[in-house]
Design a protein around this motif. Structure first.
Motif, PDB file in Angstrom:
ATOM      1  N   TRP A   1       0.837  -1.208   0.000  1.00 52.13           N
ATOM      2  CA  TRP A   1       0.000   0.000   0.000  1.00 52.13           C
ATOM      3  C   TRP A   1       0.869   1.254   0.000  1.00 52.13           C
ATOM      4  CZ3 TRP A   1      -5.257   0.587  -0.391  1.00 52.13           C
ATOM      5  CH2 TRP A   1      -5.727   1.901  -0.235  1.00 52.13           C
ATOM      6  N   CYS A   2       1.846   1.299   0.910  1.00 51.71           N
ATOM      7  CA  CYS A   2       2.720   2.480   1.015  1.00 51.71           C
ATOM      8  C   CYS A   2       3.530   2.689  -0.256  1.00 51.71           C
ATOM      9  CB  CYS A   2       3.651   2.350   2.211  1.00 51.71           C
ATOM     10  SG  CYS A   2       2.880   2.719   3.778  1.00 51.71           S
ATOM     11  N   ALA A   3       4.058   1.620  -0.822  1.00 49.46           N
ATOM     12  CA  ALA A   3       4.848   1.753  -2.053  1.00 49.46           C
ATOM     13  C   ALA A   3       3.980   2.294  -3.185  1.00 49.46           C
ATOM     14  CB  ALA A   3       5.457   0.406  -2.438  1.00 49.46           C
ATOM     15  N   ARG A   4       2.765   1.786  -3.303  1.00 51.19           N
ATOM     16  CA  ARG A   4       1.871   2.237  -4.372  1.00 51.19           C
ATOM     17  C   ARG A   4       1.459   3.698  -4.152  1.00 51.19           C
ATOM     18  NH1 ARG A   4       0.508  -1.139  -7.898  1.00 51.19           N
ATOM     19  NH2 ARG A   4      -1.406  -0.077  -8.519  1.00 51.19           N
ATOM     20  N   GLU A   5       1.156   4.058  -2.904  1.00 52.66           N
ATOM     21  CA  GLU A   5       0.749   5.438  -2.635  1.00 52.66           C
ATOM     22  C   GLU A   5       1.923   6.402  -2.798  1.00 52.66           C
ATOM     23  OE1 GLU A   5      -1.695   8.088   0.573  1.00 52.66           O
ATOM     24  OE2 GLU A   5      -2.235   5.993   0.237  1.00 52.66           O
ATOM     25  N   ALA A   6       3.115   6.010  -2.351  1.00 59.71           N
ATOM     26  CA  ALA A   6       4.296   6.865  -2.543  1.00 59.71           C
ATOM     27  C   ALA A   6       4.556   7.074  -4.031  1.00 59.71           C
ATOM     28  CB  ALA A   6       5.513   6.255  -1.854  1.00 59.71           C
ATOM     29  N   TYR A   7       4.408   6.011  -4.832  1.00 61.34           N
ATOM     30  CA  TYR A   7       4.585   6.140  -6.274  1.00 61.34           C
ATOM     31  C   TYR A   7       3.518   7.064  -6.875  1.00 61.34           C
ATOM     32  CZ  TYR A   7       4.771   5.065 -11.217  1.00 61.34           C
ATOM     33  OH  TYR A   7       4.848   5.178 -12.578  1.00 61.34           O
ATOM     34  N   ALA A   8       2.284   6.928  -6.420  1.00 59.56           N
ATOM     35  CA  ALA A   8       1.204   7.786  -6.918  1.00 59.56           C
ATOM     36  C   ALA A   8       1.494   9.250  -6.610  1.00 59.56           C
ATOM     37  CB  ALA A   8      -0.130   7.365  -6.303  1.00 59.56           C
ATOM     38  N   LYS A   9       2.019   9.536  -5.427  1.00 60.16           N
ATOM     39  CA  LYS A   9       2.382  10.912  -5.081  1.00 60.16           C
ATOM     40  C   LYS A   9       3.576  11.383  -5.904  1.00 60.16           C
ATOM     41  CE  LYS A   9       0.619  10.762  -0.347  1.00 60.16           C
ATOM     42  NZ  LYS A   9       1.017  10.855   1.074  1.00 60.16           N
ATOM     43  N   TYR A  10       4.528  10.495  -6.116  1.00 60.58           N
ATOM     44  CA  TYR A  10       5.699  10.821  -6.935  1.00 60.58           C
ATOM     45  C   TYR A  10       5.280  11.259  -8.343  1.00 60.58           C
ATOM     46  CZ  TYR A  10       9.678   9.680  -9.997  1.00 60.58           C
ATOM     47  OH  TYR A  10      10.648   9.705 -10.961  1.00 60.58           O
ATOM     48  N   THR A  11       4.369  10.510  -8.957  1.00 61.07           N
ATOM     49  CA  THR A  11       3.930  10.818 -10.316  1.00 61.07           C
ATOM     50  C   THR A  11       2.954  11.984 -10.360  1.00 61.07           C
ATOM     51  OG1 THR A  11       2.058   9.274 -10.237  1.00 61.07           O
ATOM     52  CG2 THR A  11       4.185   8.421 -11.066  1.00 61.07           C
ATOM     53  N   GLY A  12       2.266  12.229  -9.244  1.00 60.10           N
ATOM     54  CA  GLY A  12       1.248  13.268  -9.214  1.00 60.10           C
ATOM     55  C   GLY A  12      -0.070  12.834  -9.802  1.00 60.10           C
ATOM     56  N   LEU A  13      -0.194  11.559 -10.136  1.00 59.31           N
ATOM     57  CA  LEU A  13      -1.412  11.059 -10.761  1.00 59.31           C
ATOM     58  C   LEU A  13      -2.503  10.673  -9.756  1.00 59.31           C
ATOM     59  CD1 LEU A  13       0.146   8.810 -13.535  1.00 59.31           C
ATOM     60  CD2 LEU A  13      -0.823  11.110 -13.771  1.00 59.31           C
TER      61      LEU A  13
ATOM     62  N   VAL B   1       4.641   1.479   8.664  1.00 59.97           N
ATOM     63  CA  VAL B   1       5.400   1.244   7.434  1.00 59.97           C
ATOM     64  C   VAL B   1       5.494   2.581   6.712  1.00 59.97           C
ATOM     65  CG1 VAL B   1       5.390   0.097   5.185  1.00 59.97           C
ATOM     66  CG2 VAL B   1       4.654  -1.158   7.220  1.00 59.97           C
ATOM     67  N   THR B   2       6.687   2.914   6.242  1.00 58.66           N
ATOM     68  CA  THR B   2       6.910   4.157   5.505  1.00 58.66           C
ATOM     69  C   THR B   2       7.691   3.841   4.236  1.00 58.66           C
ATOM     70  OG1 THR B   2       7.029   5.387   7.576  1.00 58.66           O
ATOM     71  CG2 THR B   2       7.897   6.480   5.620  1.00 58.66           C
ATOM     72  N   CYS B   3       7.240   4.421   3.126  1.00 58.11           N
ATOM     73  CA  CYS B   3       7.949   4.239   1.857  1.00 58.11           C
ATOM     74  C   CYS B   3       8.170   5.597   1.206  1.00 58.11           C
ATOM     75  CB  CYS B   3       7.148   3.340   0.915  1.00 58.11           C
ATOM     76  SG  CYS B   3       8.040   2.975  -0.626  1.00 58.11           S
ATOM     77  N   LEU B   4       9.373   5.785   0.700  1.00 59.41           N
ATOM     78  CA  LEU B   4       9.752   6.974  -0.055  1.00 59.41           C
ATOM     79  C   LEU B   4       9.990   6.543  -1.494  1.00 59.41           C
ATOM     80  CD1 LEU B   4      10.702   9.994  -0.081  1.00 59.41           C
ATOM     81  CD2 LEU B   4      13.003   9.096   0.339  1.00 59.41           C
ATOM     82  N   CYS B   5       9.370   7.234  -2.428  1.00 59.45           N
ATOM     83  CA  CYS B   5       9.574   6.977  -3.851  1.00 59.45           C
ATOM     84  C   CYS B   5      10.239   8.202  -4.460  1.00 59.45           C
ATOM     85  CB  CYS B   5       8.233   6.712  -4.539  1.00 59.45           C
ATOM     86  SG  CYS B   5       8.387   6.343  -6.299  1.00 59.45           S
ATOM     87  N   GLY B   6      11.328   7.979  -5.204  1.00 53.46           N
ATOM     88  CA  GLY B   6      12.036   9.078  -5.839  1.00 53.46           C
ATOM     89  C   GLY B   6      12.922   9.811  -4.858  1.00 53.46           C
ATOM     90  N   GLY B   7      13.116  11.106  -5.118  1.00 54.05           N
ATOM     91  CA  GLY B   7      13.989  11.916  -4.275  1.00 54.05           C
ATOM     92  C   GLY B   7      15.444  11.575  -4.517  1.00 54.05           C
ATOM     93  N   GLY B   8      16.291  12.200  -3.742  1.00 52.90           N
ATOM     94  CA  GLY B   8      17.727  11.951  -3.839  1.00 52.90           C
ATOM     95  C   GLY B   8      18.184  11.114  -2.664  1.00 52.90           C
ATOM     96  N   ARG B   9      19.492  11.121  -2.439  1.00 50.68           N
ATOM     97  CA  ARG B   9      20.070  10.381  -1.316  1.00 50.68           C
ATOM     98  C   ARG B   9      19.458  10.878  -0.010  1.00 50.68           C
ATOM     99  NH1 ARG B   9      24.277  11.509   2.103  1.00 50.68           N
ATOM    100  NH2 ARG B   9      24.771  13.399   0.957  1.00 50.68           N
ATOM    101  N   LEU B  10      19.044   9.947   0.841  1.00 46.05           N
ATOM    102  CA  LEU B  10      18.427  10.300   2.117  1.00 46.05           C
ATOM    103  C   LEU B  10      19.484  10.813   3.075  1.00 46.05           C
ATOM    104  CD1 LEU B  10      15.799  10.366   3.786  1.00 46.05           C
ATOM    105  CD2 LEU B  10      16.356   8.050   4.541  1.00 46.05           C
ATOM    106  N   VAL B  11      19.335  12.066   3.522  1.00 45.02           N
ATOM    107  CA  VAL B  11      20.306  12.642   4.448  1.00 45.02           C
ATOM    108  C   VAL B  11      19.864  12.491   5.887  1.00 45.02           C
ATOM    109  CG1 VAL B  11      21.294  14.258   2.799  1.00 45.02           C
ATOM    110  CG2 VAL B  11      19.364  14.979   4.199  1.00 45.02           C
ATOM    111  N   GLY B  12      18.615  12.134   6.109  1.00 46.22           N
ATOM    112  CA  GLY B  12      18.230  11.836   7.473  1.00 46.22           C
ATOM    113  C   GLY B  12      16.817  12.259   7.824  1.00 46.22           C
ATOM    114  N   LEU B  13      16.469  11.876   9.050  1.00 40.42           N
ATOM    115  CA  LEU B  13      15.189  12.239   9.638  1.00 40.42           C
ATOM    116  C   LEU B  13      15.411  13.460  10.521  1.00 40.42           C
ATOM    117  CD1 LEU B  13      13.995   8.671  10.710  1.00 40.42           C
ATOM    118  CD2 LEU B  13      13.526   9.881   8.573  1.00 40.42           C
TER     119      LEU B  13
END
Length: 176
Positions: free
Chosen positions: A111-123, A159-171
């Motif tokens: 669910w998180c991967a699909r929603e993160a991807y949906a936000k990434y695409t803006g669709l 559960v947290t998923c990040l789609c796209g972005g650059g190198r993660l520098v931290g929380l």
């Protein structure tokens, strides 16, 4: 580079919280850019004139704002007992539904991967319903349509998923 701002609870003013996170992100990179307002694309994806890119999610006790110079999407979900098998069969393509049937955590990872991807695409989630599986049925993908998927440990039971972005520098604790 990508920073994820984490708040235990919800901000009083969500728009102001987003602007604060984006300004802090830029200031940490030596930029005095002050974002002025949030706009939306025709499909509803929020953005700032002049950047940076951002994505927001909340679930249960957590609110997140991911910020990057690159397009991104983030989702957090609290793992709860639901009728996950039925939801997976209705909402996910077959490979994702097979992976999600394992247990609640597997369902929420899909669910998180699909929603993160949906936000990434803006669709939006409904537009990607039948497209781009995030698993092969046995394992989750590391990329979807060229965009990297990363699972991030924010808190136990989430559960947290990040789609796209650059190198993660931290929380970063919010407010910064």
């Amino acid at each position: 580079m990508t920073a994820i701002y984490v708040l235990h609870g919800l901000p009083e003013n969500k728009r102001q919280a987003i602007l604060t996170c984006c300004a802090h992100y830029r200031a940490a990179r030596g930029d005095d850019f002050i974002p002025s307002g949030i706009h939306e694309t025709p499909s509803g994806k929020p953005y700032l004139d002049g950047g940076p890119c951002f994505s927001v999610s909340h679930s249960g006790e957590y609110w997140l704002c991911a910020v990057s110079e690159r397009e991104l999407g983030i989702d957090i979900e609290r793992v709860t007992a639901r009728r996950t098998r039925l939801i997976a069969e209705r909402m996910f393509p077959l490979p994702d539904a097979l992976y999600a049937r394992r247990d609640e955590t597997s369902f929420f990872r899909v669910w998180c991967a699909r929603e993160a991807y949906a936000k990434y695409t803006g669709l939006g989630l409904s537009a990607t319903r039948g497209l781009h599986p995030v698993s092969d049925g046995d394992a989750l993908a590391e990329r979807v349509d060229g965009a990297p998927l990363r699972f991030i440990d924010i808190a136990q039971g989430y559960v947290t998923c990040l789609c796209g972005g650059g190198r993660l520098v931290g929380l970063v604790a919010y407010p910064p």
